[in-house]
Design a protein around this motif. Structure first.
Motif, short mmCIF file in Angstrom:
data_model
loop_
_atom_site.label_atom_id
_atom_site.label_comp_id
_atom_site.label_asym_id
_atom_site.label_seq_id
_atom_site.Cartn_x
_atom_site.Cartn_y
_atom_site.Cartn_z
N ASP A 286 17.92 -3.90 -42.22
CA ASP A 286 18.82 -2.76 -42.02
C ASP A 286 18.88 -1.88 -43.26
O ASP A 286 18.89 -0.65 -43.18
N CYS B 231 17.68 2.01 -43.41
CA CYS B 231 18.59 3.09 -43.83
C CYS B 231 18.01 3.86 -45.00
O CYS B 231 18.12 5.09 -45.08
N MET C 4 25.84 8.35 -41.18
CA MET C 4 25.40 7.03 -41.66
C MET C 4 26.35 6.41 -42.66
O MET C 4 26.19 5.24 -43.03
N ILE D 241 26.53 2.44 -43.45
CA ILE D 241 26.10 1.92 -44.75
C ILE D 241 27.25 1.18 -45.44
O ILE D 241 27.05 0.12 -46.04
#
Length: 576
Positions: free
Chosen positions: A218, A222, A245, A249
């Motif tokens: 992940d 990202c 995001m 995050i």
């Protein structure tokens, strides 16, 4: 001069001393002259000058004189060439200092003993002194007997030790034979159980690894998305991506931090039961040991060898002096760069300077109640003022003269104070909604971008410090018996509670940027890592430790207390 029974030609064991046959009449006059003749009638060795008397006096004419080389007589003395010379000045001993009981050459007598009351010539007292040769001989004989007794005792001890060792070997062999049968069964039992635990634990660790692998995927995804958008996207796309995001995050970071905080090290160990007795029961009925599977929280990666050692080097009692209104109470202390110590006396409104031996070398009367002090530069300190919205700057010269420099007005009431950088302070407040604030040298106030504990601290119930290397604020809470470590970068905090921390007071940054806290009720200095791990605790000979500070090179620590009638200040050397 005594005579000895050494034969002519023997080599003396004392370096620098040559054995010769000396003229005995000359020796009686404290002169050392090699003998040439031996008079069997007089039964003494004589030099040529002394033996010539036989040719002058008629009563001595019939005495038989022979050459020293032709006689077998053993009355021989030695020349003290190495014993009667001063090691420092290489001169003959001529004097004796009765005050210090020491031999002196002429230079010693003038330079080192001119203030002594009784320095006499050796020639004047040598004839009056009784011979100590026999007494020394008796002492040496007694010493030799004692030494021989020691040798006998050592030989006996060695023999007994060898005998004991042989008996131990016999016992061990017997025990080994008796327990080996049990261990054959025990090995099978333990290994099977250990393998079962290994399999179960490995499955658990594999599951944790799978979760972590997903986190890594992940994070990588990202990063790729962000790098692509911010490299190729339009400003609108970048803004949308950032807003879209951010929550994802943040959640990902929280999950990873949570995993880090809960990181465990698994350890399997094997411990024998202390009640093991021989002969053992069958292993199926009694297992004389325990197989333990123990989980413990992983220590900080940088906490190895962080624990320090304190060695007290000096201590003073803070007594009331003639000018004091009340007993001293030092609510602030800090080290100057050159090793001197600056302190503020809350009850008597003073700023004081101490040297490295904790000797008071400077004092300055204040017009206000001081609360805390911090060293700003080589010759400047800053003091927080009780119930006044200001910080006072003082100049402390190399000659320990203290003078007022300036007053900086602020909007909050400050208690503790420390440096954030060379232009700003970190201050702990009291009676204010923000427990910790940033203040510039000119009085401009700022707040940290972090959620501190939602609490207003009354005066004296909290102190704070700042760790520059990691941008963390540390706050003590006396009433909650808590040390709170706030990470400014991540807006997270760790609250440390432990039985060793009872009514925490002063706090400072120690070696390896660890945290040192005064635990008031346990009379200790507690050392904590930046992640909240208890590293060590140091009992100090002081009731109710209140303030602590560490020198710039982290080699020394000073602590004061708050104990009516028994206030002290102690200095310790720090070893890591």
């Amino acid at each position: 001069m005594t005579e000895s029974g050494y034969k002519i030609g023997e080599v003396d064991e004392i370096p620098g001393r040559v054995k010769e046959t000396l003229c005995q009449p000359c020796l009686s006059k404290d002169k050392q002259t090699v003998a040439d003749k031996f008079c069997s009638t007089c039964n003494e060795f004589q030099c040529n000058d002394c033996s010539n008397v036989h040719n002058v006096l008629n009563i001595l004419i019939n005495h038989e004189l022979v050459s020293v080389k032709e006689t077998n007589a053993t009355s021989i003395s030695f020349i003290m060439e190495a014993l009667d010379i001063c090691d420092q000045h290489q001169k003959h001993f001529k004097f004796f200092c009765e005050d210090e009981n020491i031999l002196c050459c002429s230079t010693c007598a003038i330079v080192n003993h001119r203030k002594c009351h009784s320095v006499v010539e050796i020639e004047k007292i040598a004839g009056k002194m009784t011979s100590v040769g026999s007494k020394l001989g008796e002492k040496l004989l007694e010493a030799r007997e004692d030494a021989e007794g020691i040798a006998r005792h050592i030989r006996s001890s060695k023999d007994q030790l060898a005998k004991d060792i042989k008996e131990i070997h016999v016992k061990v062999r017997r025990m080994r034979d008796e327990v080996m049968r049990m261990f054959d069964d025990l090995e099978d039992f333990v290994i099977k159980r250990a393998e079962t635990l290994q399999r179960e634990t490995s499955e658990y660790l594999t599951m944790k690894q799978t979760q972590n692998d997903k986190h890594l995927v992940d994070v990588t995804s990202c990063l790729e998305t962000i790098e692509s958008i911010f490299k190729n996207g339009t400003p609108v796309q970048k803004y949308i991506a950032e807003q879209k995001m951010e929550s994802k995050i943040n959640a990902l970071c929280r999950n990873i931090r949570k995993e880090c905080q809960n990181l465990m090290t698994v350890n399997i160990s094997f411990h024998f039961d202390e009640t093991l007795k021989l002969p053992p029961l069958p292993v199926t009925e009694y297992v004389p040991a325990q197989l333990l599977l123990k989980y413990y929280r992983q220590k900080d990666l940088n906490s190895v060898n962080m624990a320090m050692t304190l060695t007290q080097v000096s201590a003073i009692v803070l007594d009331k002096s003639g000018d004091d209104i009340d007993e001293p109470f030092y609510t602030g202390i800090d080290f100057l760069p050159d090793g001197r110590l600056v302190a503020v006396d809350n009850t008597n409104k003073r700023c004081l300077v101490y040297n490295e031996k904790l000797e008071k070398v400077g004092s300055h009367q204040l017009s206000y109640i001081p609360l805390s002090v911090v060293v700003v530069s080589e010759e400047e300190v800053a003091i927080t003022r009780g119930n006044e919205y200001s910080i006072e700057f003082l100049h402390v010269s190399k000659c320990n003269e203290i003078t007022s420099s300036k007053t900086c007005r602020v909007k909050s009431k400050y208690y503790s104070i420390c440096m954030k950088d060379d232009k700003q302070f970190v201050v702990g407040t009291f009676g204010e909604p923000k427990p910790v604030r940033i203040v510039s040298m000119t009085g401009e106030e700022h707040d940290f971008s972090v959620n501190f504990p939602n609490k207003t601290y009354p005066i004296g119930t909290s102190a704070s410090t700042y760790i520059n290397s990691s941008d963390k604020v540390v706050i003590t809470d006396r009433d909650e018996h808590t040390v709170c470590i706030c990470d400014i970068k991540t807006d997270t905090r760790v609250e440390v509670k432990d039985n060793l921390i009872q009514e925490p007071r002063g706090v400072t940054v120690g070696p390896f940027d660890t945290i040192l806290v005064c635990s008031n009720k346990t009379n200790t200095i507690v050392q904590i890592s930046q992640t909240g791990q208890m590293l060590s605790s140091y009992n100090i000979d002081m009731k109710y430790p209140y303030r602590v500070c560490v020198s710039r090179d982290k080699s020394c620590l000073v602590v004061t207390n708050n104990c009516l009638g028994n206030n002290t200040m102690q200095k310790f050397k720090i070893s890591t």
